[in-house]
Design an enzyme around this catalytic site. Structure first.
Site, PDB file in Angstrom:
ATOM      1  N   LYS A 153       0.840  -1.184   0.000  1.00  0.00           N
ATOM      2  CA  LYS A 153       0.000   0.000   0.000  1.00  0.00           C
ATOM      3  C   LYS A 153       0.881   1.242   0.000  1.00  0.00           C
ATOM      4  O   LYS A 153       1.775   1.381   0.842  1.00  0.00           O
ATOM      5  CB  LYS A 153      -0.916   0.011   1.224  1.00  0.00           C
ATOM      6  CG  LYS A 153      -1.923  -1.118   1.264  1.00  0.00           C
ATOM      7  CD  LYS A 153      -3.045  -0.915   0.258  1.00  0.00           C
ATOM      8  CE  LYS A 153      -4.155  -1.942   0.428  1.00  0.00           C
ATOM      9  NZ  LYS A 153      -5.292  -1.694  -0.476  1.00  0.00           N
ATOM     10  N   LYS A 250     -14.356  -6.869  -6.190  1.00  0.00           N
ATOM     11  CA  LYS A 250     -14.590  -7.072  -4.763  1.00  0.00           C
ATOM     12  C   LYS A 250     -16.022  -7.590  -4.590  1.00  0.00           C
ATOM     13  O   LYS A 250     -16.987  -6.939  -5.029  1.00  0.00           O
ATOM     14  CB  LYS A 250     -14.405  -5.767  -3.993  1.00  0.00           C
ATOM     15  CG  LYS A 250     -13.024  -5.127  -4.130  1.00  0.00           C
ATOM     16  CD  LYS A 250     -11.977  -5.918  -3.369  1.00  0.00           C
ATOM     17  CE  LYS A 250     -10.594  -5.275  -3.481  1.00  0.00           C
ATOM     18  NZ  LYS A 250     -10.497  -3.937  -2.885  1.00  0.00           N
TER      19      LYS A 250
END
Length: 337
Positions: A153, A250
């Site tokens: 990230k 997702k």
């Protein structure tokens, strides 16, 4: 059919930080659907970015409780159609849809991947996510979990230094997720340097609304770009074609396995790479994702690996990324408490 809703507060092994938020726990809703002696389990986690809470999902589901209790059979596609017609949020639909699929497979005595006509002979391994922290702490997190593939990230003032520091300690493949934090110029400047550091692809570097920015990157960025926040529901797949090299689906965002299967088929028809990602779910949600892996190019299903304590059994992710699929049908989920 019997319905039970369970709220869990999942404790994370480390503070999980991305470019827009930080958390130590993850609220999660588990839906339990029981019929003819079998119980199917589905999960959806809360998400402030999409203004979804466990309580809001429970309220939605309880409004249709009488319909669910009156059901004497379960067919996931028909059930999903009804839920969509009732205009439940995609997160609530996801929890119900995953439970319906798990129950359906258990009643059929077959795993979902087999019911979908695939085998588990070949599948991509999951990445392991390293959240934003100090450089030293990110190195420490990585060394704590040796893995062949990491998602890093980013979205800091020292993004390149992070990757340079991590690269000194591993030969693993890196994937980068900037969560909308970069500009076009940043992306074009960083991409060649990241590619030299064995980065595989970039996930959602620009804001999801920055269509002109993604057009500007097309053909100029030396790394493939995968859509995440730009690809939420089925209609978004076609919109991403020509702007992105692939999509990250997702289940919570799109509404479960039922639309995800259609999104996979559509993306492949458009010659796009397909990834399915997680939202820090327990093994309830992760085991559902695992059933899709034979159809995927990439997968990010490390949610349960990031928890201090899991709440269920199902798919087992072994060292090096090998999967041990459950022997029972559906997604193979059993709750521990």
């Amino acid at each position: 059919m019997e319905l039970e809703l369970k709220k869990y507060i999942l404790e994370l092994g480390h503070t999980f930080k991305i470019s827009r938020e930080s958390r130590d726990t993850q609220d999660s809703l588990v839906v339990c659907l029981s019929l003819n002696g079998e119980t199917g389990y589905g999960e959806a986690t809360s998400n402030p970015y999409y203004d979804v809470t466990v309580e809001s999902m429970m309220d939605e589901i309880l409004e249709i409780e009488s319909y669910i209790k009156a059901m004497t059979t379960i067919e996931p596609a028909e059930f999903h159609h009804y839920l969509t017609h009732r205009k439940l949020s995609h997160f609530a639909i996801c929890a119900l849809d995953l439970a319906a699929h798990d129950l359906y497979g258990k009643l059929k005595r077959k795993p979902l991947y087999e019911l979908w006509g695939t085998t588990n002979n070949h599948y991509p391994i999951t990445n392991y996510t390293i959240g934003i922290d100090t450089i030293d702490k990110m190195v420490e997190k990585m060394l704590e979990k040796p893995w062949p593939l990491y998602k890093i990230k980013l979205g800091t003032e020292y993004d390149l230094q992070i990757i340079e520091a991590l690269r000194k300690h591993t030969e693993a493949i890196f994937r980068i997720d900037a969560n909308n934090a970069w500009s076009v110029d940043q992306t074009l400047e960083l991409a060649p340097q990241l590619k030299a550091l064995q980065v595989e692809f970039l996930e959602q570097p620009l804001h999801a609304d920055n269509i002109e920015g993604y057009k500007a990157l097309r053909g100029k960025c030396v790394l493939p770009i995968i859509a995440d926040e730009s690809c939420i529901v089925e209609e978004d797949v076609a919109k991403c074609s020509g702007l992105f090299d692939g999509i990250n689906i997702k289940l919570t965002k799109c509404g479960g396995l039922t639309p995800a299967l259609r999104m996979i088929k559509k993306a492949k028809s458009l010659d796009m790479k397909v990834m399915v990602g997680c939202m820090t779910e327990s093994s309830v949600g992760i085991s559902a994702i695992a059933q899709l892996t034979p159809q995927l190019d990439y997968v990010d299903m490390d949610g349960a690996m990031l928890l201090k304590n899991d709440i269920a059994t199902g798919i087992q992710i072994q060292e090096g990324g090998k999967l041990k699929f459950p022997s029972i049908g559906g997604s193979g989920i059993r709750l521990l408490n």
